[in-house]
Every structure is written in structure tokens, then in C-alpha cells.
Design an enzyme around this catalytic site. Structure first.
Site, short mmCIF file in Angstrom:
data_model
loop_
_atom_site.label_atom_id
_atom_site.label_comp_id
_atom_site.label_asym_id
_atom_site.label_seq_id
_atom_site.Cartn_x
_atom_site.Cartn_y
_atom_site.Cartn_z
N HIS A 52 -23.83 -55.13 -38.77
CA HIS A 52 -25.25 -55.50 -38.82
C HIS A 52 -25.86 -55.30 -37.45
O HIS A 52 -25.21 -55.55 -36.43
CB HIS A 52 -25.40 -56.97 -39.23
CG HIS A 52 -26.79 -57.29 -39.72
ND1 HIS A 52 -27.84 -57.55 -38.86
CD2 HIS A 52 -27.28 -57.38 -40.96
CE1 HIS A 52 -28.92 -57.79 -39.57
NE2 HIS A 52 -28.62 -57.68 -40.85
N ASP A 90 -24.81 -57.61 -48.10
CA ASP A 90 -24.58 -56.70 -49.23
C ASP A 90 -23.14 -56.70 -49.72
O ASP A 90 -22.83 -56.02 -50.69
CB ASP A 90 -24.99 -55.27 -48.82
CG ASP A 90 -26.50 -55.20 -48.63
OD1 ASP A 90 -26.95 -54.87 -47.53
OD2 ASP A 90 -27.21 -55.54 -49.60
#
Ligand code: SDX
Length: 432
Positions: A308, A366
Site C-alpha cells: 500500500h 482487497d
């Protein structure tokens, strides 16, 4: 907001003095470089905006080091546990949690806008049945500006609010229609006696030939998922919405630009890519081979659902999604789910691997969501559509904050030019 002044020494004895430094209520201070080019003839250079704050915002706070995510100051874990998505929509849009009367009025406003214009059904019929539902969503959402001419004026507060309510209300309807169209089944109209999330699942799975009762555990799980995906400060799709909105484009066009950006596999399209990856791994014994591929310098393959830009710790949403995943699988008697087994093992192995540890690569939002959707019977090409339903409120809140900012200017970044210097035109006969 100015806490102090900064000075930049830019070489050849040149110093730029008195650049204001601002401190927000949380997070890093920022140095205001608006005057830099005028004072020094220099641009800053920050591809991917690794060190750039593009705006001031009071909506969502993310601390990547500590794994913190808050909407208007409320921790997302607390909201997911105690609130519901409609209340979170009100909070993100208006800045405060609603009281009972405000909540009832807001929910009624949304319910009264949940249907779409009947002409839109013909737009859907223009798509091939095999269209990716995100392709339909991009087109159908943008087409809303063709239907609602009475809520396009961004300078009229009433029209802005009406557009916001319409977009929150109609996104689940458009999403369910995209799914039904792609599987050749008839559309369902929204049912106003159902709550927002139950209504979405009803439109998704009901058929006209028999009654359909939405499983309450699955509805609660989807509501939690909507809350966790609602906003995330200045991510790629939100920045797309802000940039589109800075030109004065109408709200429906701006949010449809956000939908297009979210579709990318590096962003909201990752949930679909995670399931495809887990299915390709197929068995826990194959995990080492994929970990090796993900680490390969020359191999473009990445572990989808890992890493991320901001979180260099666990993405706080992952814990809740993992817990929701177990609840859904238990409810459906699928705890023996092979994809979950591969995902849990993959997480375990990756988190003990030097390559991932050194780069602070943890599972992100996700990583588990796709397993939940698949268990619910939602196909992988609909995963990012679900993300779209949830993130629409975040995009709208960020767009509204920007439009209502008196300091709003059109976004127009510059560049480092490395192309040809001036050269003369050569007619085709004289070219090599
Ligand atoms: C979302 O921004 C948001 O807030 C987004 C989001 C939201 O709510 O809006 O949180 C939602 O988009 C989550 C992210 C979903 N994407 C994926 O899961 C795709 C896989 N992840 C990567 O593509 C990547 O981690 C990004 C795009 C998410 C972040 O990329 P960065 O910050 O640009 O980091 P990078 O590409 O510079 O990587 C740094 C290093 C590199 O290695 P080195 O060059 O240092 O050797 O880490 C490696 C990368 O190769 N790396 C990975 C990896 N992610 C980064 N290696 C293997 N697998 C990965 N997943």
C-alpha cells in the site's frame, strides 16, 4: 494554521525564504510551495505524489505507520462495529453523525431516489452481454448527467445536494442492473421497504418468478464492507474526482471519472485480481513459486492484495474483513473454503519473508474482500463494482468539500520536459 516559516537553499547561493509551514490537526506538517516557481523558476518533481499533499481536507485521516483510518474523527473499526452504512454516508457528507430525525429524513431522501430513469434501460441494452460490469458502470453512471439537468449546476447548493443524494441512491441500482444484464436475467426494481444494503442484495439476487429473502448475516457483512470501503483520503480515484471537479465538470461526470480510475488492478481492481491469483495458485503447495515470482525484479507479477502506498503497517480494514470473511463462510457452511486456506497461508508466509518485511508489504483492503463476495455468489467481475458502490460516498464528500472551498483553483500540474528541442519541419520526400 501557519506554524512557522521554512527556507529552501537551492544552490548557487540562492535561498527561498519564508515559505509557510502549516500544521493540521493530525499527521505531517506541510510546506506551502505555491510561491516556489515565481521565486526560483524551479518546479518540484514528485511523480506518483509520494511526498505531495494535493489539498486540505477534514474528511478522512489515515496514518500509514500506525495503521489508523478515521472518518470525520471516528475510528473505522468503531463505525463498522456500531454504525451502519447509511449513517456513515451522512457522516462523511455532513461532518457529523445524524440524530434520529436527520437519519430518518436522509434515509427517506435516498429511498425516494433509488430508481433510475426508464430510458436508462435502453442504454444497458446497447452493451454486449459479455461487457465487463465496470465498463457498464462507467458508461451508465456518466449518462446520469444526460437525465438530471436540474442538478448539474455545481454553484447551486440545492443542486449539489440533490446530485449527491441521487448518486448515493442510484449506484446500487445501476450496479445490480450491470450484473443482471451480464447474466441475461431481468432487472429488479429497488424495494423501498428494505434498508439500503439489503435492497442492493435483493436487486442483485432476486428473480421475478419467486420471492427472495436476503440473508441477514450476509446483509450485515455487506454493510460492514461498504463502511470499510467508503473513503480513504486522497487515493488515485479520489484525486481523479478532485481533478475532474476542479475544471467545473458536473458531479456525475466527475464521479464516473473516479469509477474509471478505481477499475485499475493497482487500485480498486485488485480485489478481482486477488481472486484470480488465489485461483491460479490453486493449492498451498504452490505458494512458494508465486512468492518467488512476486519478488522477481524482472517479473511484473505482484502479490495482489499486498502492499500500500500509505500503510507501512497492517491496513486496519483487513482485520475486520478477515473477521467478516469467517462470519460469512460460517453462515454459508463454507469454512473449509480452499481460497481462504490459500489466502491465510499466503499471508503467513509473506509476513515472515525478508523481501516483504523490508518493504513493509502487508495485506490490504482487497486481500480478503473477494473471498467474501465469491462465497456470496458474486462473480469476480463484479468485485470492483461493489467497491464503487461503497466509495461513491467518499468521492462525493471529497468533491463537495473541494467545490465549497473558496480557494478552489483548477488543478494543472507542470512537468520536467525531456523531449526534443526546436527543430524544423522536413517534407516527406526529404526524410530518411
Ligand atoms: C487500494 O491509495 C489508496 O488508499 C488505495 C486504497 C483505497 O482504499 O482507496 O487503499 C485501495 O487500491 C489498495 C491497493 C490495492 N492494490 C494491490 O493490492 C495491487 C498490489 N499492490 C502493489 O501494486 C503496490 O503495493 C501498490 C500499488 C498498492 C503501492 O505501490 P507503491 O506505493 O507505488 O509502491 P512501489 O510500487 O514503489 O513498491 C515498493 C517496493 C517495490 O520493490 P523495489 O523496487 O523496492 O525492489 O515494493 C514492491 C515493489 O516492487 N512491491 C511489491 C508489491 N507491492 C510493492 N512486490 C510484490 N508484491 C506487491 N504487491
Amino acid at each position: 494554521m501557519t506554524t512557522r516559516k521554512a527556507m529552501l537553499t537551492i544552490g548557487k547561493g540562492k535561498k527561498i525564504r519564508d515559505l509557510p509551514v502549516y500544521k493540521g490537526t493530525e499527521g505531517p506538517e506541510v510546506i506551502d510551495i505555491t510561491a516556489l516557481y515565481k521565486e526560483s523558476g524551479l518546479f518540484t518533481y514528485d511523480p506518483g505524489y509520494m511526498s505531495t499533499a494535493s489539498c486540505e481536507s477534514s474528511i478522512t485521516y489515515v496514518d500509514g505507520e500506525k495503521g489508523i483510518l478515521r472518518y470525520r474523527g471516528y475510528d473505522v473499526t468503531e463505525l463498522a462495529g456500531k454504525s451502519n452504512f447509511m449513517e456513515v454516508c451522512y457522516l462523511l457528507l455532513n461532518g457529523e453523525l445524524p440524530d434520529k430525525k436527520e437519519s430518518e429524513l436522509f434515509i427517506a431522501e435516498i429511498k425516494n431516489r433509488s430508481m433510475v430513469h426508464e430510458q436508462l434501460l435502453f442504454l444497458y441494452r446497447g452493451f454486449p452481454r459479455f461487457s465487463h460490469p465496470m465498463a457498464i458502470m462507467c458508461g451508465a453512471f456518466a449518462s446520469l448527467s444526460a437525465f438530471y439537468h436540474d442538478s448539474l449546476d455545481i454553484h447551486d447548493e440545492k443542486q449539489r445536494n440533490n446530485a449527491a443524494l441521487r448518486m448515493i441512491a442510484k449506484t446500487p441500482t445501476l450496479a445490480a442492473m450491470a450484473y443482471k444484464y451480464s447474466i441475461g436475467k431481468p432487472f429488479n426494481y429497488p424495494r423501498n421497504e428494505l434498508d439500503y444494503t439489503t435492497n442492493f442484495l435483493h436487486m442483485l439476487f432476486a428473480v421475478p418468478s419467486e420471492d427472495y429473502k436476503v440473508n441477514k448475516v450476509l446483509a450485515k457483512a455487506m454493510d460492514t464492507i461498504f463502511i470499510l470501503h467508503a473513503d480513504h483520503e486522497q487515493n488515485a480515484s479520489t484525486s481523479t474526482v478532485r481533478l475532474a471537479g476542479s475544471s467545473g465538470a458536473n458531479p456525475f461526470a466527475c464521479i464516473s471519472a473516479g469509477i474509471a480510475s478505481l477499475w485499475g488492478p493497482a487500485h480498486g481492481g485488485a480485489n478481482e485480481a486477488v481472486i484470480n491469483m488465489l485461483e491460479e495458485i490453486g493449492d498451498v503447495k504452490n505458494i512458494p513459486k508465486f512468492i518467488k515470482k512476486a519478488k522477481g525484479k524482472d517479473d511484473p507479477f505482484r502479490l495482489m492484495g499486498f502492499g500500500h502506498r500509505v500503510y507501512k503497517n497492517y491496513d486496519p480494514r483487513v482485520f475486520l474483513l478477515k473477521d467478516t470473511c469467517h462470519k460469512v463462510l460460517a453462515e454459508l457452511g463454507m469454512l473449509n473454503n480452499s481460497l481462504l486456506k490459500i489466502a491465510v497461508k499466503l499471508e503467513e508466509i509473506a509476513l515472515t519473508d525478508k523481501y516483504f518485511i523490508e518493504r513493509n508489504l502487508y495485506p490490504n483492503v482487497d486481500f480478503y474482500s473477494g473471498i467474501i463476495y465469491k462465497a456470496m455468489g458474486i462473480p469476480s467481475n463484479m468485485f470492483t463494482v461493489i467497491f464503487t458502490i461503497a466509495r461513491t460516498i467518499g468521492w462525493i464528500a471529497q468533491w463537495k468539500e473541494m467545490i465549497e472551498d473558496p480557494k478552489l483553483k483548477i488543478g494543472r500540474p507542470r512537468q520536467l520536459y525531456t523531449g526534443h528541442k526546436l527543430r524544423k519541419y522536413v517534407s516527406i520526400g526529404k526524410r530518411k
